[in-house]
Design a protein around this motif. Structure first.
Motif, PDB file in Angstrom:
ATOM      1  N   SER A  22       0.324  -1.524  -0.274  1.00 29.45           N
ATOM      2  CA  SER A  22      -0.029   0.233   0.154  1.00 29.45           C
ATOM      3  C   SER A  22       0.624   1.126  -0.047  1.00 29.45           C
ATOM      4  N   HIS A  23       2.247   0.911   0.659  1.00 31.99           N
ATOM      5  CA  HIS A  23       2.770   2.498   0.849  1.00 31.99           C
ATOM      6  C   HIS A  23       3.528   2.530  -0.748  1.00 31.99           C
ATOM      7  N   GLN A  24       2.926   1.592  -2.048  1.00 33.32           N
ATOM      8  CA  GLN A  24       3.813   1.740  -3.066  1.00 33.32           C
ATOM      9  C   GLN A  24       2.786   2.147  -4.101  1.00 33.32           C
ATOM     10  N   LEU A  25       1.812   2.680  -3.319  1.00 34.84           N
ATOM     11  CA  LEU A  25       0.867   2.710  -4.377  1.00 34.84           C
ATOM     12  C   LEU A  25       0.363   3.871  -4.030  1.00 34.84           C
ATOM     13  N   SER A  26       0.507   4.634  -4.143  1.00 37.79           N
ATOM     14  CA  SER A  26      -0.017   5.899  -4.021  1.00 37.79           C
ATOM     15  C   SER A  26      -1.366   6.125  -4.373  1.00 37.79           C
ATOM     16  N   SER A  27      -2.131   5.937  -4.846  1.00 37.91           N
ATOM     17  CA  SER A  27      -3.410   5.941  -4.438  1.00 37.91           C
ATOM     18  C   SER A  27      -4.481   4.772  -4.325  1.00 37.91           C
ATOM     19  N   SER A  28      -3.709   3.966  -3.162  1.00 40.39           N
ATOM     20  CA  SER A  28      -4.260   3.341  -2.584  1.00 40.39           C
ATOM     21  C   SER A  28      -4.709   2.540  -1.119  1.00 40.39           C
ATOM     22  N   ARG A  29      -5.943   2.302  -0.476  1.00 46.89           N
ATOM     23  CA  ARG A  29      -6.111   2.242   0.980  1.00 46.89           C
ATOM     24  C   ARG A  29      -6.082   0.849   1.193  1.00 46.89           C
ATOM     25  N   HIS A  30      -5.399   0.649   2.725  1.00 41.63           N
ATOM     26  CA  HIS A  30      -5.035  -0.739   2.982  1.00 41.63           C
ATOM     27  C   HIS A  30      -6.050  -0.848   3.994  1.00 41.63           C
ATOM     28  N   ILE A  31      -7.660  -2.555   3.700  1.00 46.69           N
ATOM     29  CA  ILE A  31      -8.137  -2.843   4.980  1.00 46.69           C
ATOM     30  C   ILE A  31      -8.056  -4.093   5.722  1.00 46.69           C
ATOM     31  N   VAL A  32      -7.691  -3.793   6.606  1.00 51.93           N
ATOM     32  CA  VAL A  32      -7.462  -5.142   7.335  1.00 51.93           C
ATOM     33  C   VAL A  32      -8.973  -6.201   7.934  1.00 51.93           C
ATOM     34  N   VAL A  33      -8.625  -7.272   7.899  1.00 52.55           N
ATOM     35  CA  VAL A  33     -10.138  -7.533   8.404  1.00 52.55           C
ATOM     36  C   VAL A  33     -10.107  -8.484   9.231  1.00 52.55           C
TER      37      VAL A  33
ATOM     38  N   ASP B 236     -16.894   3.821   2.511  1.00 55.97           N
ATOM     39  CA  ASP B 236     -17.167   3.437   4.246  1.00 55.97           C
ATOM     40  C   ASP B 236     -17.398   1.931   4.334  1.00 55.97           C
ATOM     41  N   VAL B 237     -16.453   1.843   5.785  1.00 52.96           N
ATOM     42  CA  VAL B 237     -15.585   0.628   5.782  1.00 52.96           C
ATOM     43  C   VAL B 237     -16.096   0.019   7.002  1.00 52.96           C
ATOM     44  N   GLN B 238     -16.764   0.838   7.883  1.00 51.40           N
ATOM     45  CA  GLN B 238     -17.556   0.967   8.899  1.00 51.40           C
ATOM     46  C   GLN B 238     -18.125  -1.185   9.494  1.00 51.40           C
ATOM     47  N   CYS B 239     -18.322  -0.963   8.272  1.00 52.75           N
ATOM     48  CA  CYS B 239     -19.263  -2.456   8.199  1.00 52.75           C
ATOM     49  C   CYS B 239     -18.171  -3.581   8.965  1.00 52.75           C
ATOM     50  N   ILE B 240     -16.787  -3.317   8.052  1.00 50.93           N
ATOM     51  CA  ILE B 240     -15.602  -4.732   8.545  1.00 50.93           C
ATOM     52  C   ILE B 240     -15.476  -5.044   9.424  1.00 50.93           C
ATOM     53  N   GLU B 241     -15.740  -4.089  10.687  1.00 55.96           N
ATOM     54  CA  GLU B 241     -15.166  -3.381  11.966  1.00 55.96           C
ATOM     55  C   GLU B 241     -16.321  -5.203  12.441  1.00 55.96           C
TER      56      GLU B 241
END
Length: 481
Positions: A419-430, A460-465
């Motif tokens: 994710s740090h190497q992809l400048s337009s990314s978002r890392h989601i940990v499930v 909106d990733v609140q559902c993952i939590e």
């Protein structure tokens, strides 16, 4: 899979058309894919085995398109690249296509068996066929079997590398008439997707990576370390769970005792095959059991059986672990020759003996299997890749990077790196998820929203939590009520 602990990264009835020349559109005809609840369209596309010389043998690549339900689908389909290395997209990718039903409403989903897998000139070894239970609990690497496999293959195995396969994939894209595509990669498929992105950047609209395995992972090197992390999390969660702690006091210590006992002497038993019901002799060795445990950690539902299985094994009853191992192996199929062609070209040569010792020391897997894999690769004929191939892959293409917090082989640390190497990314940990999160909870909807509007920061990733580890089995009847 008989090439190392676990599947380092997981029969299709196809009514396919005749192969077509590489400079013609790809002709598709109606077909059925096992496990897919709708009709697909299938075809075959010819590529040169040696893309550099463009001479000699041609390979027929199996291609399946799951058509969008919309009358006017979006022009940018989703290409699915699966893992292993060595899995076939027209088999393993069907699960992804089924999970992403929202995507299918608007976009085609394209499955291409990578050269060396499935219906694309598979590099199958004799041992890829159904194995007796005894094979699952014995050390997995066999140099004699590897030599026999290599000598029996009708292929130049130096031509079965990721960069060559990704040029194949782009040729299929052109033959299907797509200008730009979205990529979904899972496990090893995330590496392949990143390589495609580097080689064909203008053709990629967006990227979804599930269980990231970049080149930096040196695929087998960190398996023992990352697997130990997942096992430690499992036993910590068992200890924090009132029912699990009450049912299995001292659970982690019992596992250590079972492994120590097997290290001194293998356990020999006769068990009932969980599918056939037939009795089968079984020799359970330490390394084989460690590999089975790693496999179970891939899937939290199966991992929830580990404390129960180990408790029974401590009393000489391995039936729970045997049945669990069979459940996992029945869901995974890959080409061993393809696996070796990839890891022996791209990973194992970069692993020093010192690194191997450091990363496996004190783990339940140990390092003996990694040393034997090095010997396997010394025998295998694989591609020689330039040093620049191993450089980090950077891009501004919109990207969604997904990790399961409990993943034993591609844990969140690797997703964070990419994710740090992809400048337009978002890392989601499930949370509560193992290896592969695309089908879980609200994730299919989030992926569909991202493909519609590839602005990862807006999701909106609140559902993952709300996701959590499945309950532990405290008996054969299941979790405590």
């Amino acid at each position: 899979m008989r090439i190392g602990p676990g599947v380092l990264m997981a029969g299709i009835a196809l009514g396919c058309g005749r192969p077509v020349a590489t400079d013609q559109p790809l002709v598709l005809t109606p077909c059925r894919l096992e496990g897919l609840g709708m009709e697909a369209r299938c075809g075959e596309h010819l590529v040169f085995e040696n893309r550099g010389s463009r001479q000699g043998r041609r390979l027929s690549l199996r291609v399946a398109v799951v058509p969008a339900l919309a009358a006017s689908p979006r022009p940018d389909p989703l290409f699915v690249i699966v893992g292993g290395p060595g899995q076939a997209a027209t088999k393993a990718g069907v699960q992804v296509a089924e999970a992403l039903r929202d995507v299918r409403r608007k976009r085609d989903i394209v499955l291409v068996d990578q050269r060396g897998t499935g219906g694309s000139h598979p590099l199958d070894c004799e041992d890829d066929k159904e194995q007796p239970l005894a094979k699952r609990f014995a050390p997995e690497l066999d140099l004699a079997e590897t030599r026999a496999c290599l000598s029996g293959l009708d292929a130049d195995t130096t031509q079965y590398s990721t960069p060559v396969a990704m040029d194949d994939l782009d040729e299929v894209r052109r033959a299907l008439g797509y200008a730009q595509i979205n990529l979904w990669g899972g496990s090893y498929g995330t590496r392949a997707a990143l390589v495609y992105l580097r080689q064909h950047p203008a053709e990629v609209r967006s990227l979804v990576l599930d269980g990231t395995a970049p080149l930096a992972i040196k695929l087998p090197l960190f398996v023992a370390r990352d697997g130990q992390r997942a096992l430690d999390l499992l036993y910590a969660d068992c200890e924090a769970d009132l029912d699990c702690r009450a049912a299995f006091p001292g659970a982690k210590a019992k596992l250590a005792a079972v492994l120590a006992r097997l290290a001194e002497q293998a356990h020999v038993a006769t068990v009932t095959h969980p599918r056939t019901g037939a009795p089968e002799g079984l020799r359970i060795e330490r390394e084989g059991l460690a590999s089975v445990l790693l496999n179970l950690l891939y899937v939290p539902q199966l991992a929830g059986l580990i404390p129960l299985g180990v408790e029974r094994a401590s009393h000489g009853d391995f039936s729970v672990l045997v049945a669990s191992a069979e459940a996992f192996s029945g869901a995974v199929s890959l080409s061993t020759g393809m696996f070796l062609s990839i890891v022996c070209a791209e990973d194992v040569p970069r692993i020093s003996a010192l690194e191997a010792a450091e990363q496996t020391r004190g783990t339940f897997l140990g390092g003996e299997w990694l040393a034997r894999l090095h010997d396997e690769c010394a025998e295998w004929r694989s591609a020689e890749l330039p040093a620049s191939y191993f450089d980090p892959i950077t891009s501004a293409v919109p990207s969604l990077v997904l990790s399961g917090n409990l993943d034993p082989v591609t844990p969140p640390v690797w997703g964070e790196l990419v994710s740090h190497q992809l400048s337009s990314s978002r890392h989601i940990v499930v949370p509560g998820a193992g290896h592969g999160v695309t089908s879980l909870g609200c994730m299919p909807r989030l992926i569909d929203e991202f493909l519609d509007l590839p602005e990862p920061a807006l999701l909106d990733v609140q559902c993952i939590e709300r996701l959590e580890r499945p309950a532990f089995f405290t008996s054969l009847a299941g979790p405590s009520p």
